[in-house]
Write a protein that holds these residues in place. Sequence first.
Motif, PDB file in Angstrom:
ATOM      1  N   CYS A  53       0.836  -1.214   0.000  1.00 56.33           N
ATOM      2  CA  CYS A  53       0.000   0.000   0.000  1.00 56.33           C
ATOM      3  C   CYS A  53       0.866   1.256   0.000  1.00 56.33           C
ATOM      4  CB  CYS A  53      -0.942  -0.006   1.199  1.00 56.33           C
ATOM      5  SG  CYS A  53      -2.242  -1.239   1.062  1.00 56.33           S
ATOM      6  N   ALA A  54       1.949   1.239   0.759  1.00 57.40           N
ATOM      7  CA  ALA A  54       2.853   2.393   0.798  1.00 57.40           C
ATOM      8  C   ALA A  54       3.474   2.625  -0.577  1.00 57.40           C
ATOM      9  CB  ALA A  54       3.938   2.185   1.848  1.00 57.40           C
ATOM     10  N   MET A  56       2.097   1.812  -3.467  1.00 58.96           N
ATOM     11  CA  MET A  56       1.050   2.323  -4.345  1.00 58.96           C
ATOM     12  C   MET A  56       0.803   3.810  -4.099  1.00 58.96           C
ATOM     13  SD  MET A  56      -1.755  -0.727  -4.844  1.00 58.96           S
ATOM     14  CE  MET A  56      -2.506  -0.455  -3.289  1.00 58.96           C
ATOM     15  N   VAL A  57       0.790   4.208  -2.843  1.00 59.75           N
ATOM     16  CA  VAL A  57       0.605   5.628  -2.520  1.00 59.75           C
ATOM     17  C   VAL A  57       1.780   6.437  -3.052  1.00 59.75           C
ATOM     18  CG1 VAL A  57       0.526   7.286  -0.622  1.00 59.75           C
ATOM     19  CG2 VAL A  57      -0.887   5.222  -0.541  1.00 59.75           C
ATOM     20  N   LEU A  58       2.979   5.947  -2.859  1.00 57.30           N
ATOM     21  CA  LEU A  58       4.164   6.641  -3.356  1.00 57.30           C
ATOM     22  C   LEU A  58       4.121   6.749  -4.880  1.00 57.30           C
ATOM     23  CD1 LEU A  58       6.927   7.905  -2.727  1.00 57.30           C
ATOM     24  CD2 LEU A  58       7.902   5.618  -2.955  1.00 57.30           C
ATOM     25  N   THR A  60       1.448   6.742  -6.780  1.00 57.40           N
ATOM     26  CA  THR A  60       0.397   7.696  -7.144  1.00 57.40           C
ATOM     27  C   THR A  60       0.858   9.133  -6.947  1.00 57.40           C
ATOM     28  OG1 THR A  60      -1.271   6.081  -6.473  1.00 57.40           O
ATOM     29  CG2 THR A  60      -1.990   8.345  -6.697  1.00 57.40           C
ATOM     30  N   VAL A  61       1.567   9.392  -5.867  1.00 57.43           N
ATOM     31  CA  VAL A  61       2.073  10.745  -5.603  1.00 57.43           C
ATOM     32  C   VAL A  61       3.076  11.135  -6.678  1.00 57.43           C
ATOM     33  CG1 VAL A  61       3.514  12.094  -4.022  1.00 57.43           C
ATOM     34  CG2 VAL A  61       1.632  10.718  -3.136  1.00 57.43           C
ATOM     35  N   ARG A  65       2.628  14.229  -9.681  1.00 56.23           N
ATOM     36  CA  ARG A  65       3.495  15.326  -9.257  1.00 56.23           C
ATOM     37  C   ARG A  65       3.923  16.172 -10.389  1.00 56.23           C
ATOM     38  NH1 ARG A  65       9.258  14.769  -6.500  1.00 56.23           N
ATOM     39  NH2 ARG A  65       9.571  16.956  -6.128  1.00 56.23           N
TER      40      ARG A  65
END
Length: 65
Positions: A53-54, A56-58, A60-61, A65
């Motif tokens: 999950c971390a 995937m969030v990274l 996406t960010v 960006r």
Amino acid sequence: MSLEAAAVTARGGFACMFSSSEEYETALIIQRRAQGRYDQRRTRWPAIMFAGCAMMVLGTVLLFR
């Protein structure tokens, strides 16, 4: 005197050791853990899911960006 002691002992046999059901459940769980019924198998799935999950969030960010 002996008859009174016997009567007190007999009455005590009917009394419950626990004052509430919560006390009973706690004692039962402690006893079962001591017997090894609730062995805790360590699994890595929570750590793997967190890392995924971390990532995937990274991702996406970084994508937006």
